[in-house]
Design an enzyme around this catalytic site. Structure first.
Site, PDB file in Angstrom:
ATOM      1  CD  GLN A  21      -6.770   0.017   4.383  1.00  0.00           C
ATOM      2  OE1 GLN A  21      -5.875   0.782   4.043  1.00  0.00           O
ATOM      3  NE2 GLN A  21      -6.629  -0.862   5.355  1.00  0.00           N
ATOM      4  CD  GLU A  41      -2.475   1.368   2.686  1.00  0.00           C
ATOM      5  OE1 GLU A  41      -3.348   2.243   2.809  1.00  0.00           O
ATOM      6  OE2 GLU A  41      -2.165   0.573   3.601  1.00  0.00           O
ATOM      7  CG  ASP A  68      -6.153   4.572   2.474  1.00  0.00           C
ATOM      8  OD1 ASP A  68      -6.537   5.745   2.295  1.00  0.00           O
ATOM      9  OD2 ASP A  68      -6.233   3.995   3.574  1.00  0.00           O
ATOM     10  CD  GLU A 105      -6.865   2.319   7.374  1.00  0.00           C
ATOM     11  OE1 GLU A 105      -5.972   1.673   7.914  1.00  0.00           O
ATOM     12  OE2 GLU A 105      -6.709   2.922   6.297  1.00  0.00           O
TER      13      GLU A 105
END
Length: 253
Positions: free
Chosen positions: A198, A137, A172, A234
Site C-alpha cells: 500500500q 501489516e 505499507d 491507500e
C-alpha cells in the site's frame, strides 16, 4: 511496472461505496481493495465488481475496537473465540467476492501473552483456510497507538514462526517511513516476504507524489526485486480523487 489497485475505503469517498467501483474502473484501475466491506451485503458488492470488471485484491478482518479504530483481535489474549468468529465472517466475504487476500489485524494490546496469542491465531487461520491467502501489516504507533504489530522485525519473526505458505507481509510505505524512516532499506530487508503493498504520500498521506519519497524509483525497485503483487493506492486525496490521479503510471505497451 507494478499492478495498481485502488483502496475504495479512502478513494472516491465523494460517492457511496457501491458507486466507487465504476469510478475506479473509469479512472484506469483494474483492481480494488475494501478494508471493511461488512456494512454492505456481499452480493451487492459482488454485483458492483462484476459490472465494473474489477478484481478485489484485499479485505481486512472486521472487528472494530474503541474510538472506531480498526484494531483487530488476533493478538488479544482471551479474544480467541471472537477472533475466529470474525475471521469466519471475513472468509465468507472473501469467498463471495473472490478477495485475493485477507489482512488479519493484530489489535491494540501490551499484554505479555500477545505474541504467543498472535502466532496461535495466525496458525489456526492458515490451517483452517489453507486456500485463502492472508497478510499481516506493521502499523506505526503514531497513527495507531498501542498497536501490537508495530515493527517489521517483529512481523518477520512472527511469519517465520507461523511458517505457512498462505500468509505473508503487507508492506505499507507510509507506515514503513513512520516506523523506520527509510522505506527503501526496509523494503530491501523485508520485501521478500511481501504479498501486498500500500502506498501514500510521505509525510502527509495524500497522493503518492512529491514529498519525501521518490515513488517512480520505488516502482523501479519493485521491478528489480521481482515483486509480482499489487500496489494499492491507500491515501487521503488532497482534493477530489480523480483530480489527484496524475501520479498513476500509464500501462506500458
Amino acid at each position: 511496472m507494478p499492478k495498481f489497485s485502488a483502496n475504495l475505503s479512502v478513494l472516491f469517498t465523494e460517492l457511496p461505496l457501491l458507486e466507487r467501483f465504476s469510478a475506479a474502473q473509469a479512472a484506469g484501475f483494474s483492481a480494488v481493495e475494501v478494508l471493511f466491506p461488512y456494512e454492505e451485503d456481499a452480493a451487492d458488492i459482488q454485483a458492483a465488481l462484476v459490472q465494473s470488471q474489477l478484481d478485489l485484491v484485499l479485505i481486512n478482518t472486521p472487528r472494530l475496537f474503541s474510538d472506531r479504530q480498526p484494531g483487530g483481535l488476533a493478538a488479544i489474549p482471551g479474544g480467541e473465540d471472537l477472533f475466529r468468529q470474525d475471521l469466519k465472517l471475513a472468509l465468507h466475504y472473501a469467498e463471495v467476492l473472490g478477495a485475493g487476500k485477507v489482512h488479519i489485524m493484530a489489535g491494540v494490546t501490551s499484554d505479555l501473552a500477545a505474541r504467543t496469542t498472535f502466532v496461535k491465531n495466525l496458525t489456526w487461520a492458515t490451517q483452517y483456510a489453507p486456500t485463502q491467502n492472508f497478510t499481516i501489516e506493521p502499523l506505526n504507533n503514531f497513527d495507531m497507538p498501542g498497536y501490537f504489530l508495530n515493527n517489521f522485525d517483529l512481523a518477520a519473526d512472527v511469519l517465520d514462526e507461523v511458517d505457512r505458505p498462505n500468509i505473508g507481509l503487507q508492506f505499507d510505505t507510509y507506515h514503513a517511513h513512520q516506523i523506520t524512516g527509510d522505506v527503501g532499506t526496509c523494503w530491501l530487508s523485508h520485501g521478500g516476504r511481501a504479498r501486498h503493498i500500500q502506498i501514500a504520500g510521505i509525510p502527509d498521506r495524500h497522493e503518492p507524489t512529491g514529498g519525501l519519497f521518490d515513488y517512480p524509483s520505488f516502482f523501479d525497485l519493485l521491478d528489480e526485486t521481482n515483486y509480482s503483487g499489487y500496489v494499492s493506492a491507500e491515501y487521503h486525496p488532497a482534493n477530489s480523487t480523480t483530480n489527484g490521479l496524475g501520479w498513476l503510471p500509464k500501462p506500458r505497451n
